[in-house]
Design a protein around this motif. Structure first.
Motif, PDB file in Angstrom:
ATOM      1  N   LYS A 182       0.988  -0.479  11.404  1.00  0.00           N
ATOM      2  CA  LYS A 182       0.607  -1.273  10.228  1.00  0.00           C
ATOM      3  C   LYS A 182      -0.821  -0.927   9.790  1.00  0.00           C
ATOM      4  N   ILE A 183      -1.719  -0.869  10.766  1.00  0.00           N
ATOM      5  CA  ILE A 183      -3.121  -0.557  10.463  1.00  0.00           C
ATOM      6  C   ILE A 183      -3.252   0.898   9.989  1.00  0.00           C
ATOM      7  N   SER A 184      -2.430   1.776  10.531  1.00  0.00           N
ATOM      8  CA  SER A 184      -2.445   3.181  10.110  1.00  0.00           C
ATOM      9  C   SER A 184      -2.188   3.294   8.615  1.00  0.00           C
ATOM     10  N   ARG A 185      -1.177   2.548   8.161  1.00  0.00           N
ATOM     11  CA  ARG A 185      -0.819   2.594   6.733  1.00  0.00           C
ATOM     12  C   ARG A 185      -1.962   2.032   5.881  1.00  0.00           C
ATOM     13  N   GLU A 186      -2.583   0.963   6.364  1.00  0.00           N
ATOM     14  CA  GLU A 186      -3.731   0.388   5.642  1.00  0.00           C
ATOM     15  C   GLU A 186      -4.870   1.391   5.516  1.00  0.00           C
ATOM     16  N   VAL A 187      -5.168   2.060   6.633  1.00  0.00           N
ATOM     17  CA  VAL A 187      -6.276   3.023   6.633  1.00  0.00           C
ATOM     18  C   VAL A 187      -5.970   4.196   5.692  1.00  0.00           C
ATOM     19  N   MET A 188      -4.740   4.687   5.747  1.00  0.00           N
ATOM     20  CA  MET A 188      -4.362   5.773   4.823  1.00  0.00           C
ATOM     21  C   MET A 188      -4.483   5.310   3.374  1.00  0.00           C
ATOM     22  N   GLY A 189      -4.102   4.052   3.125  1.00  0.00           N
ATOM     23  CA  GLY A 189      -4.202   3.493   1.773  1.00  0.00           C
ATOM     24  C   GLY A 189      -5.645   3.456   1.282  1.00  0.00           C
ATOM     25  N   ILE A 190      -6.551   3.093   2.182  1.00  0.00           N
ATOM     26  CA  ILE A 190      -7.967   3.045   1.785  1.00  0.00           C
ATOM     27  C   ILE A 190      -8.483   4.453   1.493  1.00  0.00           C
ATOM     28  N   ILE A 191      -8.120   5.400   2.348  1.00  0.00           N
ATOM     29  CA  ILE A 191      -8.561   6.785   2.109  1.00  0.00           C
ATOM     30  C   ILE A 191      -8.046   7.263   0.754  1.00  0.00           C
ATOM     31  N   LYS A 192      -6.794   6.960   0.470  1.00  0.00           N
ATOM     32  CA  LYS A 192      -6.216   7.414  -0.804  1.00  0.00           C
ATOM     33  C   LYS A 192      -6.885   6.743  -2.004  1.00  0.00           C
ATOM     34  N   THR A 193      -7.085   5.434  -1.894  1.00  0.00           N
ATOM     35  CA  THR A 193      -7.729   4.719  -2.997  1.00  0.00           C
ATOM     36  C   THR A 193      -9.134   5.263  -3.248  1.00  0.00           C
ATOM     37  N   MET A 194      -9.884   5.460  -2.172  1.00  0.00           N
ATOM     38  CA  MET A 194     -11.249   5.970  -2.320  1.00  0.00           C
ATOM     39  C   MET A 194     -11.230   7.368  -2.936  1.00  0.00           C
ATOM     40  N   SER A 195     -10.299   8.178  -2.469  1.00  0.00           N
ATOM     41  CA  SER A 195     -10.178   9.536  -2.999  1.00  0.00           C
ATOM     42  C   SER A 195      -9.927   9.504  -4.508  1.00  0.00           C
ATOM     43  N   GLU A 196      -9.048   8.616  -4.933  1.00  0.00           N
ATOM     44  CA  GLU A 196      -8.713   8.534  -6.360  1.00  0.00           C
ATOM     45  C   GLU A 196      -9.890   7.976  -7.157  1.00  0.00           C
ATOM     46  N   GLU A 197     -10.499   6.910  -6.639  1.00  0.00           N
ATOM     47  CA  GLU A 197     -11.598   6.285  -7.385  1.00  0.00           C
ATOM     48  C   GLU A 197     -12.810   7.206  -7.495  1.00  0.00           C
ATOM     49  N   GLU A 198     -13.069   7.968  -6.425  1.00  0.00           N
ATOM     50  CA  GLU A 198     -14.240   8.853  -6.428  1.00  0.00           C
ATOM     51  C   GLU A 198     -13.925  10.230  -7.008  1.00  0.00           C
ATOM     52  N   GLY A 199     -12.645  10.505  -7.203  1.00  0.00           N
ATOM     53  CA  GLY A 199     -12.260  11.840  -7.658  1.00  0.00           C
ATOM     54  C   GLY A 199     -12.546  12.912  -6.620  1.00  0.00           C
ATOM     55  N   VAL A 200     -12.355  12.565  -5.336  1.00  0.00           N
ATOM     56  CA  VAL A 200     -12.629  13.503  -4.246  1.00  0.00           C
ATOM     57  C   VAL A 200     -11.313  13.844  -3.544  1.00  0.00           C
ATOM     58  N   PRO A 201     -10.987  15.135  -3.441  1.00  0.00           N
ATOM     59  CA  PRO A 201      -9.734  15.488  -2.773  1.00  0.00           C
ATOM     60  C   PRO A 201      -9.816  15.302  -1.266  1.00  0.00           C
TER      61      PRO A 201
END
Ligand code: ADP
Ligand code: ADP
Length: 240
Positions: A182-201
């Motif tokens: 469950k926490i793994s999915r949350e952490v991946m979600g945060i990485i993805k959101t940050m990547s999208e918001e910052e425009g960083v691959p």
């Protein structure tokens, strides 16, 4: 546009040892989330360490943001590494420093041995660190030591520290290996959101194929140092 291009990369740890990476090629555009999958020992961490040039490739080329970084040494490499935010499997936090100090340490390349570095930073950096901590959901933990945090929270500190560098690329090595599903999915979600918001691959090694498919737009699969699968070219070679 391509931010990172890996061309025919090969690597061995020792001159006479086995080839650990064999002729690996792929590239990464500025809005990509690329997952590197493969069993333990496939070469995922080695590949990431070649890209941030903790390791020097035996042959092949790595082009990052228009520069060939394959043979860059010391100083040149330090500058390049500053633009690659690293997120690690074991979080690599400094336990005797507070959460915000750990995040600020991203600005220094993580190596400070000073007990509290808080006072060394201009107000603007501190405000920035606080803002990032808020975005990853840690505004109530700013002054805490990492030991007081759960695994998922510790990895959020790792994510915040990487973002503090204003990276052009996030290099992520098995971010969920020590976390429950469950926490793994949350952490991946945060990485993805940050990547999208910052425009960083993101370039993320992960052995969990389901998570890889859920969060990435490109997948490469390694096995025994070979690239056996590439979602971009729709190729699957024997054995995967
Ligand atoms: P993965 O991250 O996919 O689990 P690694 O990149 O850690 O794979 O390891 C790939 C191969 O390289 C393995 O066979 C491993 O034993 C070997 N290896 C990793 N680190 C070293 C090292 N420092 N010296 C020699 N061999 C290593
Ligand atoms: P991971 O798969 O996450 O890289 P490992 O347990 O394979 O983790 O490796 C942990 C550490 O041991 C790494 O720093 C790696 O470089 C090192 N290592 C792995 N395999 C070898 C090896 N065959 N010889 C020397 N060091 C190794």
């Amino acid at each position: 546009m391509i931010l990172l291009e890996v061309k025919n990369l090969s690597f061995r740890y020792h001159k006479t040892g086995p080839e650990i990476l064999k002729n690996i090629s792929f590239n990464l555009a500025p809005n990509d989330f690329l997952a590197i999958i493969g069993p333990s020992g496939a070469g995922k961490s080695t590949l990431l360490r070649c890209i941030n040039r903790l390791l020097e490739p035996t042959s092949g080329d790595i082009l990052f943001d228009g520069i060939n970084i394959t043979n860059l040494h010391q100083r040149g490499m330090r500058d390049v590494r500053c633009r690659m935010g690293m997120i690690f499997q074991e979080f690599n936090l400094i336990e005797r420093m507070s959460v915000i100090d750990n995040v600020l340490a991203g600005r220094l390349g993580y190596t400070s041995s000073i007990r509290s570095i808080f006072k060394m930073f201009p107000k603007s950096d501190i405000q920035k660190a606080l803002k990032i901590l808020d975005r990853v959901g840690l505004s109530n933990f700013v002054e805490k030591r990492p030991t007081a945090l759960s695994g998922g929270q510790r990895q959020r500190v790792g994510i915040a520290r990487a973002l503090m560098q204003d990276p052009k690329l996030l290099l992520v090595d098995e971010p969920t290996s020590s976390l429950d599903p469950k926490i793994s999915r949350e952490v991946m979600g945060i990485i993805k959101t940050m990547s999208e918001e910052e425009g960083v691959p993101v370039l993320c090694s992960i052995h969990d194929v389901i998570l890889a498919l859920e969060f990435s737009n490109k997948v490469i699969g390694l096995q025994d140092g070979y690239k056996r699968l590439d979602s971009q070219t729709n190729s699957i070679e024997n054995g995967m």
